[in-house]
Design a protein around this motif. Structure first.
Motif, mmCIF file in Angstrom:
data_model
loop_
_atom_site.group_PDB
_atom_site.id
_atom_site.type_symbol
_atom_site.label_atom_id
_atom_site.label_comp_id
_atom_site.label_asym_id
_atom_site.label_seq_id
_atom_site.Cartn_x
_atom_site.Cartn_y
_atom_site.Cartn_z
ATOM 1 N N SER A 264 0.854 -1.180 0.000
ATOM 2 C CA SER A 264 0.000 0.000 0.000
ATOM 3 C C SER A 264 0.893 1.234 0.000
ATOM 4 C CB SER A 264 -0.905 0.001 1.239
ATOM 5 O OG SER A 264 -1.728 1.141 1.265
ATOM 6 N N VAL A 265 0.759 2.060 -1.023
ATOM 7 C CA VAL A 265 1.649 3.214 -1.181
ATOM 8 C C VAL A 265 1.070 4.388 -0.389
ATOM 9 C CG1 VAL A 265 2.838 4.707 -2.819
ATOM 10 C CG2 VAL A 265 2.339 2.338 -3.427
ATOM 11 N N THR A 266 1.282 4.340 0.906
ATOM 12 C CA THR A 266 0.794 5.364 1.821
ATOM 13 C C THR A 266 1.981 6.043 2.489
ATOM 14 O OG1 THR A 266 0.649 3.716 3.580
ATOM 15 C CG2 THR A 266 -1.354 4.122 2.283
ATOM 16 N N PRO A 267 1.776 7.250 3.021
ATOM 17 C CA PRO A 267 2.886 7.916 3.710
ATOM 18 C C PRO A 267 3.496 7.073 4.823
ATOM 19 C CG PRO A 267 1.134 9.491 3.295
ATOM 20 C CD PRO A 267 0.596 8.147 2.898
ATOM 21 N N LYS A 268 2.667 6.393 5.616
ATOM 22 C CA LYS A 268 3.220 5.646 6.743
ATOM 23 C C LYS A 268 4.123 4.509 6.275
ATOM 24 C CE LYS A 268 -1.199 3.173 7.250
ATOM 25 N NZ LYS A 268 -2.343 2.970 8.179
ATOM 26 N N ASN A 269 3.734 3.806 5.217
ATOM 27 C CA ASN A 269 4.595 2.747 4.689
ATOM 28 C C ASN A 269 5.871 3.320 4.094
ATOM 29 O OD1 ASN A 269 3.209 0.254 5.203
ATOM 30 N ND2 ASN A 269 1.707 0.816 3.662
ATOM 31 N N ARG A 270 5.724 4.378 3.306
ATOM 32 C CA ARG A 270 6.900 5.001 2.687
ATOM 33 C C ARG A 270 7.869 5.502 3.758
ATOM 34 N NH1 ARG A 270 4.386 8.136 -0.279
ATOM 35 N NH2 ARG A 270 4.630 7.100 -2.295
ATOM 36 N N ASN A 271 7.335 6.164 4.782
ATOM 37 C CA ASN A 271 8.186 6.736 5.819
ATOM 38 C C ASN A 271 8.903 5.658 6.627
ATOM 39 O OD1 ASN A 271 7.087 9.138 4.924
ATOM 40 N ND2 ASN A 271 5.728 9.399 6.671
ATOM 41 N N PHE A 272 8.186 4.581 6.949
ATOM 42 C CA PHE A 272 8.806 3.516 7.736
ATOM 43 C C PHE A 272 9.890 2.810 6.933
ATOM 44 C CE2 PHE A 272 9.157 -0.724 9.588
ATOM 45 C CZ PHE A 272 9.280 -0.425 10.939
ATOM 46 N N LEU A 273 9.628 2.538 5.665
ATOM 47 C CA LEU A 273 10.639 1.877 4.833
ATOM 48 C C LEU A 273 11.852 2.775 4.632
ATOM 49 C CD1 LEU A 273 8.333 0.118 2.226
ATOM 50 C CD2 LEU A 273 9.828 -1.014 3.882
ATOM 51 N N ARG A 274 11.638 4.068 4.544
ATOM 52 C CA ARG A 274 12.769 4.987 4.470
ATOM 53 C C ARG A 274 13.566 4.935 5.776
ATOM 54 N NH1 ARG A 274 10.132 9.547 3.543
ATOM 55 N NH2 ARG A 274 10.169 9.377 1.284
ATOM 56 N N MET A 275 12.865 4.833 6.902
ATOM 57 C CA MET A 275 13.514 4.778 8.208
ATOM 58 C C MET A 275 14.425 3.555 8.339
ATOM 59 S SD MET A 275 11.605 4.847 11.958
ATOM 60 C CE MET A 275 10.314 5.922 11.306
ATOM 61 N N ILE A 276 14.011 2.417 7.765
ATOM 62 C CA ILE A 276 14.820 1.203 7.869
ATOM 63 C C ILE A 276 15.680 0.980 6.623
ATOM 64 C CG2 ILE A 276 13.156 0.143 9.441
ATOM 65 C CD1 ILE A 276 12.289 -1.681 7.100
ATOM 66 N N GLU A 277 15.718 1.974 5.747
ATOM 67 C CA GLU A 277 16.549 1.964 4.538
ATOM 68 C C GLU A 277 16.200 0.808 3.603
ATOM 69 O OE1 GLU A 277 20.664 2.319 5.651
ATOM 70 O OE2 GLU A 277 20.359 4.332 6.466
ATOM 71 N N ARG A 278 14.881 0.600 3.428
ATOM 72 C CA ARG A 278 14.382 -0.374 2.453
ATOM 73 C C ARG A 278 13.308 0.263 1.557
ATOM 74 N NH1 ARG A 278 15.313 -6.013 3.644
ATOM 75 N NH2 ARG A 278 17.324 -6.079 4.708
ATOM 76 N N PRO A 279 13.555 1.440 0.998
ATOM 77 C CA PRO A 279 12.500 2.124 0.241
ATOM 78 C C PRO A 279 12.040 1.357 -0.992
ATOM 79 C CG PRO A 279 14.621 3.183 -0.137
ATOM 80 C CD PRO A 279 14.817 2.204 0.982
ATOM 81 N N GLU A 280 12.901 0.488 -1.509
ATOM 82 C CA GLU A 280 12.544 -0.265 -2.713
ATOM 83 C C GLU A 280 11.445 -1.287 -2.461
ATOM 84 O OE1 GLU A 280 15.411 -2.791 -0.483
ATOM 85 O OE2 GLU A 280 15.258 -0.643 -0.953
#
Length: 329
Positions: A264-280
């Motif tokens: 799900s391309v939502t801010p919370k998913n995007r932000n969390f994946l950026r936080m753990i360095e897995r944005p892909e």
């Protein structure tokens, strides 16, 4: 013992929100009596005047979750009556960030500026920046990772190599076109994975998710469900690779070290994946690129990443307890 009224999306069986209750009790239950404010699961959410609930409480705790909607003000989360007592906003996310209504933002500005709004904790730096720039709440605003990162989770089950976990949800917003999800599952089968559909909800919401999981399952697939949050967490811990539409499937999977595709391309998913360095790993279940994220040898989430999330989230609760003590003791 002082009483805190808990305000959030509690009682419907949504996985993440029920985990919020669990971690609130873990971190605050020894110090305060905690009570869920709403007793109805439909509007008006309260079977008696909100003022009575506030009168019976010593403080109000709002959150966590995507409760700060810039398009409308919820009658459950943002009752101005709450502000008659010390009010704390914790684990807050902001959905629909590109969209806003000025009258809604003005309501939040007044709410956060009130002298009884004591603390505002966002769950990621992006939400923190949005709140700071749009609502200007001053130094009562800070951020820590999602509260569920602080949860004392049950011991993980043994990782089952070659198991691909799939978490979908039945929701009015769900697309009828599941062809790209089906392609990703087919790709997993080609790589030798066994497919396990996990219905990641309880109570009324769990019924719909379980029906969808059964609908998606093909002969030979597994379907798992439980009314126990601990058992659902353990199911997430056991898979080798996870694809989840649910944010807290991603969070809990991460805390067990399980690599997860956020569908799900939502801010919370995007932000969390950026936080753990897995944005892909952010790919919608309606995107043709989803199958490309299914790999035979997925990289687990490093223990240092998980430890950082855990201890930072615990620090957030330490701050919350400190501010509660200042207001109530």
């Amino acid at each position: 013992m002082k009483k805190i009224a808990l305000v959030g999306y509690f009682g419907w069986g949504n996985f993440g929100d029920e985990l919020f209750l669990k971690v609130h009790r873990q971190e605050l239950g020894k110090h305060y009596e905690l009570n869920v404010a709403n007793d109805l699961l439909v509007q008006p959410y309260f079977s008696r005047p909100v003022s009575e609930i506030v009168d019976e409480s010593d403080a109000i705790l709002i959150g966590g979750g995507d409760l700060l909607n810039p398009l409308r003000v919820s009658d459950l989360y943002w009752q101005t009556e709450y502000l008659r007592k010390p009010t704390f906003v914790y684990g807050l996310g902001v959905p629909n960030q590109p969209f806003r209504r000025e009258n809604v933002l003005e309501f939040y500005r007044k709410f956060f500026a009130h002298e009884n709004c004591k603390l505002i904790v966002a769950r990621d730096v992006e939400s923190y920046n949005w709140i700071k720039e749009n609502l200007d709440p001053g130094d009562k605003l800070t951020w820590y990772p999602d509260p569920v990162c602080a949860l004392d989770r049950p011991a993980p089950g043994k990782t089952e190599k070659g198991v691909f976990g799939v978490v979908m949800r039945e929701h009015r917003s769900r697309s009828d076109d599941l062809s790209h999800l089906e392609s990703a599952i087919s790709r997993a089968r080609e790589l030798g994975y066994k497919i396990r559909h996990i219905a990641l909800a309880t109570d009324s919401l769990g019924e719909g998710d379980l029906a969808l999981a059964r609908e998606l399952a093909q002969p030979g697939d597994e379907v798992v469900h439980s009314e126990s949050l601990d058992e659902l967490c353990i199911e997430l811990s056991k898979v080798e690779l996870l694809a989840t539409i649910k944010f807290h499937g991603l969070v809990v999977g991460t805390m067990y070290g399980v690599p997860a595709i956020a569908m799900s391309v939502t801010p919370k998913n995007r932000n969390f994946l950026r936080m753990i360095e897995r944005p892909e790993m952010l790919v919608s279940y309606t995107n043709e690129g989803l199958a490309d994220r299914v790999v035979k040898y997925p990289s687990r989430i490093h223990q240092r990443v998980r430890a950082s999330l855990y201890y930072r989230a615990l620090d957030g609760y330490k701050l919350l307890r400190t501010e509660l003590a200042k207001a109530l003791d």
